[in-house]
Design a protein around this motif. Structure first.
Motif, PDB file in Angstrom:
ATOM      1  N   UNK A   1       0.823  -1.186   0.000  1.00 17.70           N
ATOM      2  CA  UNK A   1       0.000   0.000   0.000  1.00 17.70           C
ATOM      3  C   UNK A   1       0.856   1.234   0.000  1.00 17.70           C
ATOM      4  N   UNK A   2       2.199   1.004   0.706  1.00 18.38           N
ATOM      5  CA  UNK A   2       3.109   2.121   0.624  1.00 18.38           C
ATOM      6  C   UNK A   2       3.391   2.243  -0.856  1.00 18.38           C
ATOM      7  N   UNK A   3       2.335   2.636  -0.499  1.00 17.58           N
ATOM      8  CA  UNK A   3       1.904   2.971  -1.804  1.00 17.58           C
ATOM      9  C   UNK A   3       2.356   4.375  -2.061  1.00 17.58           C
ATOM     10  N   UNK A 211       2.220  -4.139   6.633  1.00 23.51           N
ATOM     11  CA  UNK A 211       3.454  -4.602   5.988  1.00 23.51           C
ATOM     12  C   UNK A 211       4.653  -4.108   6.771  1.00 23.51           C
ATOM     13  N   UNK A 212       5.846  -4.524   6.328  1.00 22.90           N
ATOM     14  CA  UNK A 212       7.087  -4.042   6.921  1.00 22.90           C
ATOM     15  C   UNK A 212       7.830  -5.113   7.692  1.00 22.90           C
ATOM     16  N   UNK A 213       9.171  -5.057   7.607  1.00 19.89           N
ATOM     17  CA  UNK A 213      10.008  -5.986   8.363  1.00 19.89           C
ATOM     18  C   UNK A 213      10.902  -5.245   9.362  1.00 19.89           C
ATOM     19  N   UNK A 264      -3.495  -7.135   7.010  1.00 17.15           N
ATOM     20  CA  UNK A 264      -4.051  -6.717   5.725  1.00 17.15           C
ATOM     21  C   UNK A 264      -3.352  -7.539   4.636  1.00 17.15           C
ATOM     22  N   UNK A 265      -4.131  -8.302   3.935  1.00 19.15           N
ATOM     23  CA  UNK A 265      -3.602  -9.249   2.949  1.00 19.15           C
ATOM     24  C   UNK A 265      -3.669  -8.662   1.541  1.00 19.15           C
ATOM     25  N   UNK A 266      -2.495  -8.447   0.931  1.00 24.03           N
ATOM     26  CA  UNK A 266      -2.435  -7.936  -0.438  1.00 24.03           C
ATOM     27  C   UNK A 266      -0.980  -7.941  -0.889  1.00 24.03           C
ATOM     28  N   UNK A 267      -0.773  -7.660  -2.157  1.00 25.29           N
ATOM     29  CA  UNK A 267       0.577  -7.442  -2.666  1.00 25.29           C
ATOM     30  C   UNK A 267       1.379  -8.712  -2.866  1.00 25.29           C
ATOM     31  N   UNK A 278       5.318 -12.539  11.793  1.00 21.49           N
ATOM     32  CA  UNK A 278       4.815 -12.040  13.077  1.00 21.49           C
ATOM     33  C   UNK A 278       5.015 -13.062  14.190  1.00 21.49           C
ATOM     34  N   UNK A 279       4.725 -14.313  13.899  1.00 17.83           N
ATOM     35  CA  UNK A 279       4.799 -15.345  14.934  1.00 17.83           C
ATOM     36  C   UNK A 279       6.226 -15.693  15.327  1.00 17.83           C
ATOM     37  N   UNK A 280       7.192 -15.357  14.480  1.00 17.63           N
ATOM     38  CA  UNK A 280       8.596 -15.670  14.782  1.00 17.63           C
ATOM     39  C   UNK A 280       9.417 -14.441  15.148  1.00 17.63           C
ATOM     40  N   UNK A 281       8.791 -13.275  15.177  1.00 21.05           N
ATOM     41  CA  UNK A 281       9.506 -12.032  15.476  1.00 21.05           C
ATOM     42  C   UNK A 281       9.852 -11.987  16.967  1.00 21.05           C
ATOM     43  N   UNK A 282      11.143 -11.975  17.313  1.00 20.46           N
ATOM     44  CA  UNK A 282      11.534 -11.990  18.736  1.00 20.46           C
ATOM     45  C   UNK A 282      10.951 -10.836  19.534  1.00 20.46           C
TER      46      UNK A 282
END
Length: 326
Positions: A1-3, A211-213, A264-267, A278-282
């Motif tokens: 969306x960053x769009x 989104x984003x890491x 939000x599911x897209x891209x 998300x589930x593995x992010x310390x």
């Protein structure tokens, strides 16, 4: 969306057939433009336009604008569409299949003008990219009226009432206010039914992950996403972010400890990849939503002003308060 605009006698004939040689001694069942509510002046995101008749050759840019048009039964007024993020809703698939797709993303100026539109309806500000000759001023010089989804320029918080206003305005522009009224009534009824189910529930803390890491692109307090969370019996933990979307650190997400994360599911990034991240992010390991794997998924098109908002509120409410829907 960053769009160019089709005007004059030909357009009058197309729109008001009875006035161009129809029989019946000069009488007609076709309403005049005055009876349809014209002229109609719209102030939209800094652009003022007076419509003297409904547009007849519309192009929609972005999925939510396309679905609004189709939901209002305006397929015959469309000459093109562009930029879909999700599959079209099944109820509009047939109508959508008969509309020319001008481009996978946004069309070039040349491609857009080749469709000879008299109206362009953009879902995001990026639809009217000045650097590509698609700015609203540039299109106006070519005789093309434009409208931008108001979520992009709303002065205050965007709510389901804003969604109703968007659909009502498009209905007025195209001379179908009764259709718009019926559509918004159905949408409002869906939201009201959800709210009735949630009577007395305790609000759940919610964070959005778009989104984003390195950081989390999330929903702030100014967009429809925030109001959807509220209507679904939740509290947006980043409601104090005074814009529709913004970046926050994962440490901030952890500090605010949401009970549920809405994805939000897209891209190009798959839903499975987002969940795994998300589930593995310390940084998020102690967040209740991660510990309990409480992740709710919404397609992007359901999270912006359009016809999908009520159903998305219901989906979200079922994820936040499953006990209320048993």
């Amino acid at each position: 969306m960053r769009i160019r605009v089709l005007s004059g006698p030909l357009m009058a004939c197309l729109l008001l057939a009875a006035g161009c040689g129809g029989g019946g001694g000069g009488t007609s069942a076709t309403p005049s433009t005055a009876q349809q509510g014209f002229p109609y002046t719209v102030h939209n995101c800094g652009v003022t336009t007076t419509y003297r008749r409904p547009p007849a050759r519309a192009v929609t840019m972005n999925q939510h604008t396309t679905e609004i048009m189709l939901a209002l039964g305006l397929r015959e007024s469309m000459v093109g569409t562009a930029y879909m993020d999700d599959a079209i809703l099944p109820e509009y698939a047939s109508a959508y299949g008969s509309v020319k797709v001008l481009a996978e993303h946004y069309p070039s100026q040349e491609v857009l003008l080749s469709a000879e539109p008299d109206f362009v309806y953009g879902g995001f500000s990026s639809a009217f990219d000045q650097s590509k000759g698609l700015g609203r001023d540039a299109l106006a010089k070519d005789g093309i009226n434009t409208y931008l989804n108001v979520e992009n320029c709303a002065a205050g918080p965007v709510t389901t009432a804003t969604d109703d206003e968007e659909i009502t305005t498009i209905g007025r522009i195209f001379g179908v206010p009764a259709r718009a009224k019926a559509l918004t009534a159905r949408m409002d009824a869906t939201v009201a039914a959800v709210r009735a189910r949630l009577a007395g529930v305790r609000p759940v803390k919610v964070s959005v992950y778009d989104s984003g890491t390195r950081s989390a692109f999330t929903a702030g307090g100014a967009g429809i996403g925030n109001n959807m969370i509220e209507q679904a019996g939740g509290v947006n933990v980043f409601a104090d972010l005074n814009k529709s979307f913004g970046d926050v650190s994962f440490e901030q997400v952890a500090q605010r400890a949401p009970d549920v994360i809405v994805i939000y599911d897209y891209g190009d990034t798959t839903l499975a990849s987002k969940k795994a991240f998300l589930l593995s992010n310390p940084a998020l390991k102690d967040v209740p939503a991660v510990k309990n794997k409480r992740l709710v998924v919404l397609p992007l098109t359901s999270t912006v002003l359009g016809v999908r908002v009520p159903a998305a509120i219901q989906t979200l409410a079922q994820g936040l308060h499953p006990e209320a829907f048993r």
